[in-house]
Design a protein around this motif. Structure first.
Motif, PDB file in Angstrom:
ATOM      1  N   SER A 157       3.022   1.979   3.702  1.00  0.00           N
ATOM      2  CA  SER A 157       3.286   1.451   3.842  1.00  0.00           C
ATOM      3  C   SER A 157       2.568  -0.523   4.203  1.00  0.00           C
ATOM      4  O   SER A 157       1.123  -0.367   4.129  1.00  0.00           O
ATOM      5  N   THR A 158       3.985  -1.464   4.622  1.00  0.00           N
ATOM      6  CA  THR A 158       3.437  -2.840   5.184  1.00  0.00           C
ATOM      7  C   THR A 158       3.227  -2.490   6.698  1.00  0.00           C
ATOM      8  O   THR A 158       2.442  -3.830   7.106  1.00  0.00           O
ATOM      9  N   MET A 159       3.412  -1.498   7.351  1.00  0.00           N
ATOM     10  CA  MET A 159       3.057  -1.948   8.751  1.00  0.00           C
ATOM     11  C   MET A 159       1.688  -1.334   9.855  1.00  0.00           C
ATOM     12  O   MET A 159       1.406  -0.547   8.647  1.00  0.00           O
ATOM     13  N   PRO A 160       1.272  -2.192  10.762  1.00  0.00           N
ATOM     14  CA  PRO A 160      -0.381  -1.928  11.264  1.00  0.00           C
ATOM     15  C   PRO A 160       0.200  -0.483  11.631  1.00  0.00           C
ATOM     16  O   PRO A 160       1.070   0.578  11.974  1.00  0.00           O
ATOM     17  N   MET A 161      -0.731  -0.031  11.169  1.00  0.00           N
ATOM     18  CA  MET A 161      -1.388   1.910  11.647  1.00  0.00           C
ATOM     19  C   MET A 161      -0.958   1.801  12.442  1.00  0.00           C
ATOM     20  O   MET A 161      -1.778   1.015  13.206  1.00  0.00           O
ATOM     21  N   PRO A 162      -0.432   2.881  13.832  1.00  0.00           N
ATOM     22  CA  PRO A 162      -0.076   2.607  15.395  1.00  0.00           C
ATOM     23  C   PRO A 162      -1.839   3.515  15.232  1.00  0.00           C
ATOM     24  O   PRO A 162      -2.388   4.326  14.874  1.00  0.00           O
ATOM     25  N   PRO A 172      -2.643  -2.872  -0.634  1.00  0.00           N
ATOM     26  CA  PRO A 172      -3.123  -1.884   0.197  1.00  0.00           C
ATOM     27  C   PRO A 172      -2.857  -0.904   1.295  1.00  0.00           C
ATOM     28  O   PRO A 172      -1.538  -1.544   2.001  1.00  0.00           O
ATOM     29  N   ASN A 173      -3.043   0.605   1.747  1.00  0.00           N
ATOM     30  CA  ASN A 173      -2.372   1.152   2.804  1.00  0.00           C
ATOM     31  C   ASN A 173      -1.827   0.406   4.247  1.00  0.00           C
ATOM     32  O   ASN A 173      -3.254  -0.206   4.597  1.00  0.00           O
ATOM     33  N   HIS A 174      -0.496  -0.200   5.578  1.00  0.00           N
ATOM     34  CA  HIS A 174      -1.432  -0.816   6.280  1.00  0.00           C
ATOM     35  C   HIS A 174      -1.428  -1.875   6.368  1.00  0.00           C
ATOM     36  O   HIS A 174      -1.992  -2.278   7.687  1.00  0.00           O
ATOM     37  N   GLU A 175      -1.604  -2.689   4.933  1.00  0.00           N
ATOM     38  CA  GLU A 175      -1.811  -4.117   5.131  1.00  0.00           C
ATOM     39  C   GLU A 175      -0.614  -5.130   4.363  1.00  0.00           C
ATOM     40  O   GLU A 175       0.003  -4.038   3.238  1.00  0.00           O
ATOM     41  N   PRO A 176      -0.808  -6.483   4.675  1.00  0.00           N
ATOM     42  CA  PRO A 176       0.077  -7.190   3.591  1.00  0.00           C
ATOM     43  C   PRO A 176      -1.099  -6.547   2.361  1.00  0.00           C
ATOM     44  O   PRO A 176      -1.944  -6.771   1.766  1.00  0.00           O
ATOM     45  N   MET A 202      -0.549  10.834  10.590  1.00  0.00           N
ATOM     46  CA  MET A 202       0.051   9.206  10.126  1.00  0.00           C
ATOM     47  C   MET A 202      -0.248   9.796  12.167  1.00  0.00           C
ATOM     48  O   MET A 202       0.245  10.851  13.078  1.00  0.00           O
ATOM     49  N   PRO A 203      -1.460   8.643  12.521  1.00  0.00           N
ATOM     50  CA  PRO A 203      -1.191   9.437  14.533  1.00  0.00           C
ATOM     51  C   PRO A 203       0.219   8.908  14.743  1.00  0.00           C
ATOM     52  O   PRO A 203       0.820   8.052  15.070  1.00  0.00           O
TER      53      PRO A 203
END
Lengths: 162, 162
Positions: A150-155, B63-67, B154-155
């Motif tokens: 994912s490119t979305m921030p981890m919650p 990288p995961n959850h990053e641009p 995922m939290p």
């Protein structure tokens, strides 16, 4: 000269089989583009059985925040389970597709919207994927390995629901 | 026969350059194993400059959850930023390493522990990675593309901190 021709033929007869594999052959790239389209269509139709045509029998799928799924039958089962709970919209934006002989990879971005069938808000996720590809004896390209993120921030744990 | 030998030589002279590329050559696999070890060592030493030897100039890191990070210099900058804030432990467990000629990929699992230098609890993440590899004109293997994700759930937004 006749003997020379015979020798030449004998020495080079194996050449087509051992010569350099084709790189990015247009027919292979076109087939992979069609495979990618089929992938998105199977998601949007909620058609888990379609994945039998998209993955190799020994495929390994590595979905983000989920356990690794080994084998085409397990990939179908995973999608069956997902599709029973969610309606999906999937857009795939390829960035790079390369082949060498009977192997290749496809890399790009996706945007997915997941709507719970039981009701509740739709969730959109955006990210990237990389798939390894194999061309079978039947000439068809299939996914042998996949990974996405994912490119979305981890919650953050404890963050307020949005 | 002499003429035949000349013809044969002429017809097959180009063979070494256009012949099938080596698949999984032991020297290539060994070099990639060393590259992977260097990668983990650079993390544990917090040595961002070391990534200059590990990535191609046009590398793309996802990288995961990053641009997405494009280019070796940006990869170094990203790690410099991370290492300034966190001490890292990184274990890499490869599952599959394949090469064909000057290209290849490595796929496996990782376990990473991240400890904030400003204090606070360490966070452990586990997941999978896939990297595309290229062998340069200098004979060295480097990462040209990378992607990773997590096998941990995922939290949920709003979940209590653990």
């Amino acid at each position: 000269v006749a003997l020379g021709a015979v020798l030449l033929h004998a020495a080079c007869a194996g050449a087509p089989e051992t010569s350099a594999p084709e790189v990015n052959a247009p027919a292979d790239i076109a087939a992979i583009n069609a495979l990618r389209d089929g992938f998105a269509k199977a998601y949007e139709a909620g058609d888990a059985a379609a994945f039998a045509n998209l993955y190799t029998p020994d495929a390994i799928s590595q979905p983000n925040h989920e356990p690794t799924v080994t084998g085409r039958d397990a990939v179908i089962e995973m999608h069956k389970n997902t599709f029973s709970q969610f309606a999906m919209k999937l857009e795939i934006m390829p960035d790079e597709t390369r082949t060498m002989g009977n192997t290749g990879f496809d890399r790009g971005r996706y945007r997915m919207t997941v709507t719970p069938k039981a009701g509740g808000p739709a969730i959109t996720n955006e990210g990237r994927y990389t798939v390894m590809l194999e061309k079978g004896d039947d000439g068809a390209w299939r996914v042998s390995r996949d990974i996405d993120n994912s490119t979305m921030p981890m919650p953050a744990p404890g963050a307020a629901p949005q």
